[in-house]
Design a protein around this motif. Structure first.
Motif, PDB file in Angstrom:
ATOM      1  N   ASP A 443      -2.609  -5.244  -6.485  1.00 15.99           N
ATOM      2  CA  ASP A 443      -3.075  -3.859  -6.535  1.00 15.99           C
ATOM      3  C   ASP A 443      -2.779  -3.143  -5.216  1.00 15.99           C
ATOM      4  OD1 ASP A 443      -4.935  -1.762  -7.923  1.00 15.99           O
ATOM      5  OD2 ASP A 443      -5.774  -2.004  -5.920  1.00 15.99           O
ATOM      6  N   THR A 444      -3.059  -3.804  -4.114  1.00 17.60           N
ATOM      7  CA  THR A 444      -2.801  -3.224  -2.791  1.00 17.60           C
ATOM      8  C   THR A 444      -1.306  -2.998  -2.578  1.00 17.60           C
ATOM      9  OG1 THR A 444      -4.757  -4.286  -1.833  1.00 17.60           O
ATOM     10  CG2 THR A 444      -3.032  -3.590  -0.301  1.00 17.60           C
ATOM     11  N   THR A 445      -0.496  -3.963  -2.982  1.00 18.78           N
ATOM     12  CA  THR A 445       0.952  -3.843  -2.807  1.00 18.78           C
ATOM     13  C   THR A 445       1.514  -2.659  -3.575  1.00 18.78           C
ATOM     14  OG1 THR A 445       1.191  -6.228  -2.479  1.00 18.78           O
ATOM     15  CG2 THR A 445       3.164  -5.011  -3.107  1.00 18.78           C
ATOM     16  N   VAL A 446       1.076  -2.482  -4.819  1.00 20.99           N
ATOM     17  CA  VAL A 446       1.552  -1.348  -5.624  1.00 20.99           C
ATOM     18  C   VAL A 446       1.269  -0.034  -4.891  1.00 20.99           C
ATOM     19  CG1 VAL A 446       1.150  -0.014  -7.714  1.00 20.99           C
ATOM     20  CG2 VAL A 446       1.416  -2.490  -7.862  1.00 20.99           C
ATOM     21  N   GLY A 447       0.052   0.127  -4.401  1.00 18.32           N
ATOM     22  CA  GLY A 447      -0.298   1.364  -3.702  1.00 18.32           C
ATOM     23  C   GLY A 447       0.542   1.587  -2.470  1.00 18.32           C
TER      24      GLY A 447
END
Length: 456
Positions: A443-447
């Motif tokens: 989730d953090t990587t996508v953002g």
């Protein structure tokens, strides 16, 4: 991908997998003669010989690799056009990421030769958002989708508008060994869950045939696990890049990761799970340690062909059953993967009206049925499933039709490539998936990637 296609799933399968298309199964689809082969050969000669000898408009159809069916349809529809147009085919690269890259670059450059394009559903928003696809005339939209199965139709939409015409669709079934479920006492006439099939595999020391390779098939799998909980990976697929949020780090996302974690950590997918694609998982299922398999319909024709050739036990097909995709919980219907191919028209095409006329011919239900029995790719048209040839060759046709009605597309967003690549990087190998850590990191990587703070 695929299927493609992604794929197998087809030649339109994405990320090197075959989720939407049947490219991975071309060498296996020999259970029945390809009746259009002679037509394909003749068609290729006719099209190349008549390229510029008259004033007939020539439409170029960019096709994904298949077993010759698209070229046969190009020839057939050219003949039925009676001089109104002629279709010539141009073969795209074998893997869907390269197909996407080639088409996107040429569309952005205003290439006028992109009259008809075979497109994987996940890439449609990326091409539709900047206006690279010609609008579909209202009459064409109505005629070509009057009986399209719900899942296939969803994969051709963007912003609640039809932007491509469904051609063929694909989905996965739960394939199982009758001998295994009989030993386990599992009633396959009732919905089964992931927990149940994992328990059976563990108790009987068998392997689950799933795709654990770092490829598009991982996104296909994770998406189906999340969607089968009535949740989507993206909170709002139409959101701008800096505002896009995922549901990966949620209860549903962690439950999906738990399935991947258990299969990876307990070795339920076999020792080669990290390199297991659709073909490899089929081969595993065909061996003595096979139990359950999540895969596309190409496996039926491929297994029957192998039985006829003597490369697997001749009685193996009799030990194979099929059912709907496993549920995440007993009370929530599953949402199987969606693959296949839709047809789009380039916005700069010099013959958009003729291109859509040709598309109407290509996607006619009888042509979809023929394409299924010769190339192994299921129809998007409900009527095509009633064709006697389909019922004869695919006894699980009703199960496929039901699955396609319930299938959920992968995240529909112009940033699909970034989403899928992030998933592939974070959720493979399966042995490294941690339900508490992996979803949050993904989730953090996508953002960060979508805000330009990180490169993939």
């Amino acid at each position: 991908m695929p299927e493609t296609s992604m794929p197998g799933a087809p030649a339109g399968a994405v990320g090197g997998s075959r989720e939407g298309n049947a490219a991975s199964s071309r060498q296996h689809l020999r259970a029945r003669p390809f009746r259009a082969a002679a037509v394909v050969l003749a068609g290729g000669l006719v099209l190349s010989a008549c390229g510029g000898g008259d004033d007939t408009p020539v439409l170029t159809w960019y096709i994904n690799p298949d077993d010759g069916g698209q070229e046969a349809l190009a020839q057939q529809c050219s003949e039925e056009a009676d001089g109104a147009y002629r279709i010539q085919t141009s073969l795209l690269p074998n893997d869907a990421p390269s197909q996407r890259e080639q088409l996107a670059r040429r569309l952005a450059a205003g290439d006028t030769s992109l009259d008809i394009m075979s497109l994987d559903p996940p890439f449609i928003p990326e091409l539709a958002e900047p206006g690279f696809l010609a609008p579909i005339p209202e009459g064409v939209a109505e005629r070509t989708t009057s009986d399209t199965l719900e899942g296939a139709l969803a994969g051709a939409m963007w912003h609640d508008e039809l932007v491509a015409v469904p051609f063929w669709a694909n989905t996965q079934l739960l394939w199982y060994r009758e001998s295994v479920v009989e030993e386990a006492g599992l009633d396959m006439d009732e919905p089964v869950t992931w927990e149940q099939i994992m328990d059976v595999a563990e108790e009987q020391d068998k392997h689950l045939s799933v795709q654990g390779i770092r490829a598009e098939s991982m996104t296909v799998w994770l998406n189906a696990l999340v969607e089968s909980q009535d949740v989507s990976i993206l909170v709002d697929p139409s959101a701008a890049s800096e505002e896009l949020e995922t549901n990966l780090d949620s209860e549903a996302g962690r439950a999906a990761a738990e399935v991947l974690h258990r299969i990876g950590s307990e070795g339920l997918g076999g020792p080669g799970i990290a390199s297991m694609d659709e073909n490899q998982s089929m081969l595993l299922f065909q061996r003595d340690e096979g139990s359950f398999m999540l895969n596309w319909p190409f496996v039926w024709a491929a297994t029957n062909a192998a039985a006829e050739e003597g490369t697997v036990d001749a009685d193996l097909p009799d030990d194979i059953g099929w059912a709907q995709y496993p549920r995440m919980d007993a009370d929530t219907p599953s949402a199987p993967p969606l693959g296949g191919i839709n047809l789009g028209v380039g916005a700069e095409s010099e013959h958009p009206e003729l291109a859509y006329e040709a598309i109407e011919c290509i996607v006619a239900p009888e042509n979809q049925a023929e394409y299924f029995v010769t190339n192994g790719n299921p129809p998007s048209s409900e009527a095509a499933f009633d064709d006697a040839r389909v019922e004869e060759d695919y006894p699980m046709a009703d199960e496929i039709r039901e699955a396609l009605d319930n299938a959920a597309p992968r995240p529909q967003t112009p940033y699909y490539n970034e989403i899928s690549t992030t998933i592939q990087l974070n959720y493979t190998p399966l042995s490294g998936v941690d339900p508490e850590r992996t979803p949050a990191e993904a989730d953090t990587t996508v953002g960060e990637v979508l805000r330009g703070e990180r490169l993939l």
